[in-house]
Design an enzyme around this catalytic site. Sequence first.
Site, PDB file in Angstrom:
ATOM      1  N   GLU A   1       0.779  -1.320  -0.137  1.00 60.13           N
ATOM      2  CA  GLU A   1       0.082   0.079  -0.032  1.00 60.13           C
ATOM      3  C   GLU A   1       0.788   1.287  -0.142  1.00 60.13           C
ATOM      4  O   GLU A   1       0.816   2.140   0.921  1.00 60.13           O
ATOM      5  CB  GLU A   1      -1.075   0.101   1.223  1.00 60.13           C
ATOM      6  CG  GLU A   1      -1.967  -0.996   1.204  1.00 60.13           C
ATOM      7  CD  GLU A   1      -3.049  -1.178   2.070  1.00 60.13           C
ATOM      8  OE1 GLU A   1      -3.119  -0.257   3.320  1.00 60.13           O
ATOM      9  OE2 GLU A   1      -4.122  -1.863   2.098  1.00 60.13           O
TER      10      GLU A   1
ATOM     11  N   GLU B   1      -5.415  -8.179  -0.730  1.00 56.52           N
ATOM     12  CA  GLU B   1      -6.040  -7.947   0.521  1.00 56.52           C
ATOM     13  C   GLU B   1      -7.613  -7.664   0.193  1.00 56.52           C
ATOM     14  O   GLU B   1      -7.712  -6.713  -0.504  1.00 56.52           O
ATOM     15  CB  GLU B   1      -5.486  -6.653   1.229  1.00 56.52           C
ATOM     16  CG  GLU B   1      -3.965  -7.118   1.988  1.00 56.52           C
ATOM     17  CD  GLU B   1      -3.893  -6.040   3.007  1.00 56.52           C
ATOM     18  OE1 GLU B   1      -4.658  -5.116   3.331  1.00 56.52           O
ATOM     19  OE2 GLU B   1      -2.562  -5.690   3.080  1.00 56.52           O
TER      20      GLU B   1
HETATM   21  O1  AHR Z   1      -5.204  -6.193   6.428  1.00 61.05           O
HETATM   22  C1  AHR Z   1      -5.081  -4.804   7.661  1.00 61.05           C
HETATM   23  C2  AHR Z   1      -4.433  -3.709   6.872  1.00 61.05           C
HETATM   24  O2  AHR Z   1      -5.008  -3.122   5.865  1.00 61.05           O
HETATM   25  C3  AHR Z   1      -3.310  -3.977   6.223  1.00 61.05           C
HETATM   26  O3  AHR Z   1      -2.199  -4.121   7.216  1.00 61.05           O
HETATM   27  C4  AHR Z   1      -3.009  -3.016   5.209  1.00 61.05           C
HETATM   28  O4  AHR Z   1      -2.144  -3.280   4.102  1.00 61.05           O
HETATM   29  C5  AHR Z   1      -4.428  -2.672   4.955  1.00 61.05           C
HETATM   30  O5  AHR Z   1      -4.630  -1.248   4.931  1.00 61.05           O
END
Ligand code: AHR
Length: 503
Positions: free
Chosen positions: A172, A291
């Site tokens: 990210e 994610e």
């Molecule tokens: O999964 C939780 C968080 O969400 C992770 O650390 C991040 O990559 C995202 O913002």
Amino acid sequence: MKAYAIANTDFVVSKIDDRLYGAFLEHLGRAIYEGIYEPDHPTADADGMRGDVAELVRNLNCPVVRYPGGNFVSAYNWEDGVGPRENRPVRLDLAWHTAESNAVGIHEFADWCTTVGTEMMLAVNLGSRGVDEARNFLEYCNHPGGTYWSDLRIKNGRAEPWNVKMWCLGNEMDGPWQVGHKDADEYGRLAANTARAMRMFDSSLELIVCGSSHSDMPTFPDWERIVLEHTYDHVDYVSLHMYFRNPESDTANYLALSEKLDRYIETVASTIRQVKHKKRSKRDVRICFDEWNVWYHSMQQDRAIRDGHHGWPHAPALLEDIYNFEDVLMVGLVINTFIRRSDVVRIACIAQLVNVIAPIMTEKGGPAWAQTIYYPYYFASVYGRGVALQMPVRSPSYESKHAAETPYVDIAGVHDEDGGTLTFFIVNRNPDEAIDTTIDLQGFTGREIIDHQVMTHPDLRAINTAENPMEVAPRKGAGALLGSKGLSLSLPPYSYQMVRLSI
Ligand code: AHR
């Protein structure tokens, strides 16, 4: 109400990459500590890993687990987690305002992956660190021996290289919350240089560059275009993230979020095509959706820890969303979207796996159990392997915030030619009415229903707990019929189901 769909053996989207059903584990909250690792737990193995959790993970047939972050990775020193435990430093984790003991590092995680039968996907730190850390970590993990880093791995107890194939180039990096956040040009250049160095070591690595943290980011979709212009020839995947929320308890709009997800994927797919043509490249870059999940139930209660009002606790309860029946429908819809877009979404990771926004929950010293969302993920991961079918669906629809016409019936179909099965995952978004649905089966012969599982519940807010872990669980379905027109079944209001045919 009625719906009609077609499944034709000749009309396919793509062979599904098994890694579409991957997961994610971050050094965050109780995911690692009290999640997979709890040396004092009655089920712990010799390495201190919980046997009850390992069994729940093994049952998921999870092909790949991304590690060690997430936001955590952007200030992580992987070297802190190797060597004798008593020498490992305790560090501050800036991302979650906690302390990290480093009792678990790459060796422990790799052994756990072997125990649960999964492959590692590792992320390198491109926040506070860069090319050097990435090349050293890669050499530590994948070089057979005779060099500084590979010999250190051997000294630390692992003779054979792990040969990790999948590597995320940071996490990210578009997010201002990220340690070492960069703009797209700055990150694109760093990612390209890191990828080049990693490929000098092994040109067959699969490299994943950061795309957007979500489609509402102000930099989306220029971020993808700029980053890919720097990296297109050096990477294999662009990573996307998306979390689904229903803070207003507006079920109709919540369940329509999969339409927004579909547009997100389509926009990035077209950006990839644009850059490919601009570069006159012959290579294809694909999406690694590393994610995704429902995440909003725990936001409020986490605030105090994340704002630093509790100091720097080690492995506090963070992001412990307790999922309800409504979330089963949302997770089913997300996975169906991935199956339908499996031509471009090759890898995806539910975030996360244990305790932290997770299908599996644990109590310290106590039981581990499956949250409601465990089941749609389980069904897809175990039975959704094969070829994704192109399935036109005619369904009544409703108007939502995310699409003028959101169909009540959502179907994904998977044909497993080797196993001789055809599997449908079906969600009914309608709150009040059952929908009589026919799936016209074209070209599939010798059909028989071999499994039919239904999830429905009178209360959208129903949850599973340690005391009552089966409140929201699949039940055997009834009434599905195979006739000359194909498969007919009734979809109860707000329901998820899986139907499997042998063919
Ligand atoms: O999964 C939780 C968080 O969400 C992770 O650390 C991040 O990559 C995202 O913002």
